[in-house]
Design a protein around this motif. Structure first.
Motif, short mmCIF file in Angstrom:
data_model
loop_
_atom_site.label_atom_id
_atom_site.label_comp_id
_atom_site.label_asym_id
_atom_site.label_seq_id
_atom_site.Cartn_x
_atom_site.Cartn_y
_atom_site.Cartn_z
N PRO A 84 5.78 -49.60 -29.22
CA PRO A 84 6.13 -50.05 -30.58
C PRO A 84 7.56 -50.57 -30.66
CG PRO A 84 5.99 -47.66 -30.50
CD PRO A 84 5.55 -48.16 -29.16
N ASN B 121 -8.94 -48.51 -32.16
CA ASN B 121 -8.06 -47.35 -32.14
C ASN B 121 -7.90 -46.77 -30.74
OD1 ASN B 121 -10.55 -46.25 -31.75
ND2 ASN B 121 -10.49 -44.86 -33.50
N TYR B 122 -8.15 -47.61 -29.74
CA TYR B 122 -8.03 -47.20 -28.34
C TYR B 122 -7.47 -48.37 -27.55
CZ TYR B 122 -9.61 -46.72 -23.51
OH TYR B 122 -9.66 -46.70 -22.15
N HIS C 121 -4.69 -50.88 -35.73
CA HIS C 121 -4.31 -49.46 -35.71
C HIS C 121 -2.94 -49.38 -35.03
CE1 HIS C 121 -8.66 -49.28 -36.23
NE2 HIS C 121 -8.49 -48.07 -36.72
N PRO C 122 -1.85 -49.60 -35.78
CA PRO C 122 -0.51 -49.64 -35.17
C PRO C 122 -0.13 -48.40 -34.37
CG PRO C 122 -0.43 -50.38 -37.46
CD PRO C 122 -1.81 -49.85 -37.21
N GLU C 123 -0.76 -47.28 -34.67
CA GLU C 123 -0.42 -46.04 -33.97
C GLU C 123 -0.77 -46.09 -32.48
OE1 GLU C 123 -4.59 -45.43 -35.64
OE2 GLU C 123 -2.74 -46.35 -36.35
N VAL C 124 -1.62 -47.02 -32.07
CA VAL C 124 -1.99 -47.11 -30.65
C VAL C 124 -1.11 -48.08 -29.86
CG1 VAL C 124 -4.39 -46.45 -31.09
CG2 VAL C 124 -3.78 -48.88 -30.96
N ASP C 125 -0.15 -48.69 -30.51
CA ASP C 125 0.76 -49.63 -29.83
C ASP C 125 1.46 -48.89 -28.68
OD1 ASP C 125 2.72 -51.40 -29.00
OD2 ASP C 125 3.42 -51.86 -31.03
#
Length: 131
Positions: free
Chosen positions: A129, A98-99, A122-126
């Motif tokens: 995107p 997540n980092y 953890h796609p949110e850390v791309d």
């Protein structure tokens, strides 16, 4: 007279893997602080029938191979080159954790520049995107 187009090294590799029926190869990337998560991802990817390549050294953990700071710096450079070769060999990349630090960000950019699909646990850390 028309000459056939020569294959690029990447095309030759892809063709060879296809002819040899080599399963999909996944390169796991991410900070070595996530080595346990990388091992778990390796297990799941392998169980899904994929070949996994990932970092083999966790330089955050003490070891005689990198106890000398000068040798540690040289080893880090060699490991970075080796990991880029793993990315070139792979069909896709899986980023674990997540980092995203500078090294992982550079690996993601490298993979994408090569046209490799990049997945994230953890796609949110791309950092970039897809739109």
């Amino acid at each position: 007279m028309s000459y056939p187009e020569l294959l690029t090294p990447e095309e030759k590799l892809a063709d060879g893997k296809k002819r040899l029926n080599i399963p999909t190869i996944v390169a796991i990337c991410g900070s070595t602080r996530f080595m346990q998560e990388m091992t778990k991802a390796d297990l799941h990817e392998t169980a899904a029938g994929r070949i996994v390549v990932k970092p083999g050294c966790d330089m955050k953990q003490p070891h005689a191979l990198w106890s000398d700071p000068l040798e540690a710096e040289r080893l880090k450079g060699r490991l970075d080159q080796l990991h880029r070769a793993k990315i070139r060999l792979a069909d896709e990349v899986l980023v674990v954790g997540n980092y995203i630090g500078d090294s992982t960000r550079a690996e993601i950019a490298y993979a994408r520049a090569l046209g490799k699909p990049v997945r994230f646990t953890h796609p949110e850390v791309d950092p970039t995107p897809a739109v």
